[in-house]
Design a protein around this motif. Structure first.
Motif, short mmCIF file in Angstrom:
data_model
loop_
_atom_site.label_atom_id
_atom_site.label_comp_id
_atom_site.label_asym_id
_atom_site.label_seq_id
_atom_site.Cartn_x
_atom_site.Cartn_y
_atom_site.Cartn_z
N MET A 1 0.86 -1.19 0.00
CA MET A 1 0.00 0.00 0.00
C MET A 1 0.89 1.24 0.00
N LYS A 2 0.59 2.17 -0.90
CA LYS A 2 1.42 3.37 -1.06
C LYS A 2 0.54 4.61 -0.92
N HIS A 3 1.09 5.65 -0.26
CA HIS A 3 0.33 6.88 -0.06
C HIS A 3 1.27 8.08 -0.16
N THR A 4 0.76 9.20 -0.70
CA THR A 4 1.55 10.43 -0.83
C THR A 4 1.12 11.45 0.22
N TYR A 5 2.10 12.04 0.88
CA TYR A 5 1.86 13.05 1.91
C TYR A 5 2.57 14.35 1.56
N ARG A 16 15.60 16.89 3.86
CA ARG A 16 14.99 15.78 3.12
C ARG A 16 15.50 14.43 3.63
N ASN A 17 16.82 14.34 3.82
CA ASN A 17 17.41 13.09 4.32
C ASN A 17 16.92 12.76 5.72
N SER A 18 16.76 13.81 6.55
CA SER A 18 16.28 13.60 7.92
C SER A 18 14.87 13.04 7.92
N VAL A 19 14.00 13.62 7.07
CA VAL A 19 12.61 13.15 7.00
C VAL A 19 12.57 11.70 6.51
N GLU A 20 13.33 11.40 5.48
CA GLU A 20 13.36 10.03 4.95
C GLU A 20 13.83 9.03 6.00
N THR A 21 14.90 9.39 6.71
CA THR A 21 15.47 8.49 7.72
C THR A 21 14.50 8.24 8.86
N LYS A 22 13.88 9.32 9.37
CA LYS A 22 12.97 9.19 10.51
C LYS A 22 11.74 8.36 10.15
N LEU A 23 11.20 8.60 8.97
CA LEU A 23 10.00 7.85 8.57
C LEU A 23 10.32 6.40 8.24
N ALA A 24 11.44 6.19 7.58
CA ALA A 24 11.83 4.82 7.20
C ALA A 24 12.09 3.94 8.41
N ALA A 25 12.42 4.58 9.55
CA ALA A 25 12.73 3.82 10.76
C ALA A 25 11.47 3.28 11.45
N THR A 30 7.83 0.27 4.48
CA THR A 30 8.79 -0.50 3.68
C THR A 30 9.67 0.38 2.80
N SER A 31 9.17 1.57 2.43
CA SER A 31 10.01 2.49 1.65
C SER A 31 9.49 3.92 1.77
N VAL A 32 10.42 4.88 1.65
CA VAL A 32 10.08 6.31 1.72
C VAL A 32 10.85 7.06 0.64
N SER A 33 10.15 7.88 -0.11
CA SER A 33 10.81 8.72 -1.12
C SER A 33 10.31 10.15 -0.93
N GLU A 44 5.45 3.78 1.36
CA GLU A 44 4.87 2.46 1.11
C GLU A 44 4.78 1.72 2.44
N PHE A 45 3.58 1.20 2.75
CA PHE A 45 3.33 0.56 4.04
C PHE A 45 3.12 -0.95 3.89
N SER A 46 3.48 -1.65 4.95
CA SER A 46 3.04 -3.05 5.06
C SER A 46 1.84 -3.08 6.00
N ASN A 47 1.76 -2.07 6.90
CA ASN A 47 0.62 -1.91 7.81
C ASN A 47 0.22 -0.43 7.81
N THR A 48 -1.06 -0.14 7.97
CA THR A 48 -1.53 1.25 7.99
C THR A 48 -0.98 1.97 9.22
N ILE A 49 -0.50 3.20 9.00
CA ILE A 49 0.04 4.03 10.08
C ILE A 49 -0.66 5.39 10.05
N SER A 50 -1.09 5.89 11.19
CA SER A 50 -1.81 7.16 11.24
C SER A 50 -0.86 8.34 11.05
N ILE A 51 -1.43 9.47 10.64
CA ILE A 51 -0.63 10.69 10.46
C ILE A 51 -0.01 11.12 11.79
#
Length: 243
Positions: A1-5, A16-25, A30-33, A44-51
């Protein structure tokens, strides 16, 4: 499942790198761009995560929201969403512009003369706006390069730009080389206005660097109008110099 924020508050590749790293952790992602220019994060999620969980994972300077809610902010631990109008977002710009106008009027109201008024207005404008840029000399160039054509082509220009504004402000206030200062104003702000116009036409969500990165202002028509006023004043004054 993929979502754009939408992610606001980013001013450079480090952000940008900080945001990617924090979210990917976060577990379940499964992936952050992250796209700095468009202020978006594709997750991209394997499980739904709230804002709320996503927001809590980021440093306070960043705000994440659904892509369609580009003017929303999240405040407090209760995940309350507040709609901000364009006028509300630009309130700091209007206040500062009004202060500059009042100071310039105050200097000349007893013995009114349009020419000295415009020179002092432009001088104060440059000094005040350069102050906010100098507050973050590292972050400003990255934000400025997102829309200024010359800064994109010559990165060093973005680095020295705040000091160009300081120099122009002093030239106007001390009445030194006024014709040169007027020509430079038309060139410098003209180039920036081209970039602002392109950004507005493309409808990209770009942070305006007119007040540096300390105040997170969106790129709007107000930025275009602000630059245009300065350019018109410079053209009028330059015409008077040769009449």
């Amino acid at each position: 499942m993929k979502h754009t924020y939408t992610v606001t508050g980013m001013t450079c590749n480090g952000c940008r790198n900080s945001v990617e790293t924090k979210l990917a952790a976060l577990e379940g992602i499964t992936s952050v761009s992250v796209n700095l220019e468009e202020e978006t994060a594709v997750i991209e999620f394997s499980n739904t995560i709230s804002i709320k969980v996503l927001q809590n994972a980021l440093p306070e300077k960043f705000t994440i929201s659904n892509a369609k809610e580009t003017t929303n902010i999240i405040t407090g631990s209760n995940d309350v969403v507040i709609q901000k109008s364009e006028l509300q977002q630009l309130k700091p710009l209007f206040i500062i512009f009004t202060y500059i106008l009042l100071i310039a009027i105050g200097l000349h109201y007893k013995n009114w003369n349009w020419s000295p008024f415009m020179l002092d207005f432009m001088g104060i404008f440059y000094i005040v706006f350069s102050f906010f840029k100098v507050l973050d000399l590292k972050g400003f160039p990255e934000s400025f390069k997102m829309y200024d054509p010359l800064a994109k082509a010559v990165p060093a220009y973005a680095i020295i730009y705040p000091f160009i504004e300081i120099a122009l402000g002093l030239l106007f206030l001390f009445r030194i080389q006024i014709p040169l200062a007027l020509v430079l104003t038309i060139l410098v702000l003209g180039i920036t206005t081209v970039g602002v116009t392109q950004s507005l036409l493309s409808k990209k969500a770009i942070q305006c660097a007119c007040l540096g990165t300390a105040l997170k202002l969106p790129m709007t028509k107000a930025t275009f109008i602000e630059n245009t006023i300065m350019i018109v004043m410079a053209v009028i004054m330059l015409a008077k110099q040769f009449l």
